[in-house]
Scaffold this active site. Structure first.
Site, PDB file in Angstrom:
ATOM      1  N   GLY A  70      -2.507   4.793  -3.544  1.00  0.00           N
ATOM      2  CA  GLY A  70      -2.938   5.479  -2.330  1.00  0.00           C
ATOM      3  C   GLY A  70      -2.228   6.768  -1.980  1.00  0.00           C
ATOM      4  O   GLY A  70      -2.780   7.627  -1.304  1.00  0.00           O
ATOM      5  N   ASP A  98       1.051  -0.198   7.415  1.00  0.00           N
ATOM      6  CA  ASP A  98       0.141  -1.036   8.191  1.00  0.00           C
ATOM      7  C   ASP A  98       0.955  -2.212   8.744  1.00  0.00           C
ATOM      8  O   ASP A  98       1.564  -2.105   9.799  1.00  0.00           O
ATOM      9  CB  ASP A  98      -0.985  -1.468   7.241  1.00  0.00           C
ATOM     10  CG  ASP A  98      -2.121  -2.203   7.907  1.00  0.00           C
ATOM     11  OD1 ASP A  98      -2.360  -1.978   9.101  1.00  0.00           O
ATOM     12  OD2 ASP A  98      -2.787  -3.000   7.228  1.00  0.00           O
ATOM     13  N   GLY A 145       3.647  -3.159   7.353  1.00  0.00           N
ATOM     14  CA  GLY A 145       5.032  -2.789   7.051  1.00  0.00           C
ATOM     15  C   GLY A 145       5.641  -3.615   5.923  1.00  0.00           C
ATOM     16  O   GLY A 145       6.745  -3.330   5.461  1.00  0.00           O
ATOM     17  N   LYS A 168      -0.142   2.503  11.485  1.00  0.00           N
ATOM     18  CA  LYS A 168      -0.988   1.714  12.385  1.00  0.00           C
ATOM     19  C   LYS A 168      -0.085   0.752  13.130  1.00  0.00           C
ATOM     20  O   LYS A 168       0.044  -0.408  12.734  1.00  0.00           O
ATOM     21  CB  LYS A 168      -1.951   0.882  11.525  1.00  0.00           C
ATOM     22  CG  LYS A 168      -3.363   1.388  11.448  1.00  0.00           C
ATOM     23  CD  LYS A 168      -4.244   0.315  10.814  1.00  0.00           C
ATOM     24  CE  LYS A 168      -4.958   0.807   9.602  1.00  0.00           C
ATOM     25  NZ  LYS A 168      -5.752  -0.250   8.947  1.00  0.00           N
ATOM     26  N   ASP A 195      -8.549   4.012  -0.276  1.00  0.00           N
ATOM     27  CA  ASP A 195      -9.797   3.579  -0.905  1.00  0.00           C
ATOM     28  C   ASP A 195     -10.552   2.515  -0.129  1.00  0.00           C
ATOM     29  O   ASP A 195     -10.013   1.870   0.770  1.00  0.00           O
ATOM     30  CB  ASP A 195      -9.503   3.012  -2.301  1.00  0.00           C
ATOM     31  CG  ASP A 195      -8.888   1.622  -2.224  1.00  0.00           C
ATOM     32  OD1 ASP A 195      -7.900   1.449  -1.472  1.00  0.00           O
ATOM     33  OD2 ASP A 195      -9.388   0.702  -2.892  1.00  0.00           O
TER      34      ASP A 195
HETATM   35  P1  5GP Z   1       1.191  -2.879   4.544  1.00  0.00           P
HETATM   36  O1  5GP Z   1       2.045  -3.562   3.530  1.00  0.00           O
HETATM   37  O2  5GP Z   1       1.964  -1.902   5.417  1.00  0.00           O
HETATM   38  O3  5GP Z   1       0.384  -3.839   5.363  1.00  0.00           O
HETATM   39  O4  5GP Z   1       0.061  -2.095   3.792  1.00  0.00           O
HETATM   40  C1  5GP Z   1       0.251  -1.036   3.012  1.00  0.00           C
HETATM   41  C2  5GP Z   1      -0.934  -0.837   2.089  1.00  0.00           C
HETATM   42  O5  5GP Z   1      -2.147  -1.479   2.518  1.00  0.00           O
HETATM   43  C3  5GP Z   1      -1.249   0.632   2.058  1.00  0.00           C
HETATM   44  O6  5GP Z   1      -0.446   1.301   1.128  1.00  0.00           O
HETATM   45  C4  5GP Z   1      -2.720   0.618   1.690  1.00  0.00           C
HETATM   46  O7  5GP Z   1      -2.862   0.524   0.296  1.00  0.00           O
HETATM   47  C5  5GP Z   1      -3.271  -0.647   2.313  1.00  0.00           C
HETATM   48  N1  5GP Z   1      -3.897  -0.340   3.610  1.00  0.00           N
HETATM   49  C6  5GP Z   1      -3.448  -0.642   4.840  1.00  0.00           C
HETATM   50  N2  5GP Z   1      -4.266  -0.189   5.792  1.00  0.00           N
HETATM   51  C7  5GP Z   1      -5.277   0.437   5.165  1.00  0.00           C
HETATM   52  C8  5GP Z   1      -6.461   1.133   5.614  1.00  0.00           C
HETATM   53  O8  5GP Z   1      -6.756   1.293   6.816  1.00  0.00           O
HETATM   54  N3  5GP Z   1      -7.258   1.647   4.644  1.00  0.00           N
HETATM   55  C9  5GP Z   1      -6.997   1.517   3.319  1.00  0.00           C
HETATM   56  N4  5GP Z   1      -7.853   2.058   2.470  1.00  0.00           N
HETATM   57  N5  5GP Z   1      -5.900   0.865   2.865  1.00  0.00           N
HETATM   58  C10 5GP Z   1      -5.050   0.340   3.783  1.00  0.00           C
END
Ligand code: 5GP
Length: 183
Positions: free
Chosen positions: A47, A106, A108, A134, A162
């Site tokens: 990403g 997101d 974290g 977020k 994506d």
């Molecule tokens: P976390 O571990 O912080 O929950 O998520 C990180 C990863 O989740 C990001 O690097 C991304 O790949 C995916 N992700 C989280 N939110 C979104 C979103 O709104 N859209 C997309 N396309 N991917 C997300």
């Protein structure tokens, strides 16, 4: 005609706003790291690749670039908390100033995992640059030293992010308002 349905994709952050903010982040990073030694930008695949490409060119310092890959098990649109390293860095980071570059923080959980893993490798410092955050979905607090934009709790696509592997090549951040695929 673009490859996507323009009526389905609602633009949240257009290309101009992205570039303006990234220029500011690049200037901040340049000022903060000037004269401090070796700096390596670590992009989290897949990403971050678009953000990293633009951020790197907004930084006026001789930086190294490296990448690592992670994947999380479970639902495709949500991190399960079990993060797995799918590709490691190509060089050691010991003694270097590491800036981890992410598309979005997101829950974290991914960043928490990465920061803990990197800490064991004895870098001179570790900071985080994320294009998006977020906060509504945070499960763990992680530091974001360089943040592009705080967004509401919506699933966003484009500019590296994506939907089912697609839409990373959109030059803006958008939300899909259609029931199905917007292409
Ligand atoms: P976390 O571990 O912080 O929950 O998520 C990180 C990863 O989740 C990001 O690097 C991304 O790949 C995916 N992700 C989280 N939110 C979104 C979103 O709104 N859209 C997309 N396309 N991917 C997300």
């Amino acid at each position: 005609m673009p490859f996507y349905d323009e009526k389905s994709l609602e633009v949240m952050i257009d290309a101009e706003r992205l570039q303006a903010r990234i220029a500011e982040l690049g200037a901040e990073i340049s000022a903060a790291y000037r004269g401090r030694g070796e700096v390596v930008l670590v992009g989290v695949l897949k990403g971050s690749f678009v953000f990293l490409a633009d951020l790197a060119r907004a930084i006026d310092l001789p930086v190294d670039i490296d990448f690592l890959g992670v994947s999380s098990y479970g639902d495709a649109q949500e991190t399960s908390g079990v993060v797995r390293l799918t590709r490691d860095l190509s060089r050691p980071i010991e003694g270097k100033h590491v800036i981890v570059v992410e598309d979005i923080v997101d829950t974290g959980l991914t960043m928490q995992y990465l920061l803990e893993m990197f800490a064991t490798r004895k870098p001179a410092s570790i900071e985080v640059a994320s294009l998006l955050h977020k906060p509504a979905r945070a499960k763990v607090e992680v530091p974001i030293h360089y943040l592009g934009f705080t967004i509401d709790d919506e699933f966003v696509v484009g500019y590296g992010l994506d939907m089912g592997g697609k839409l990373r090549n959109l030059p803006f951040i958008a939300v899909n308002r259609a029931d199905g695929q917007p292409w």
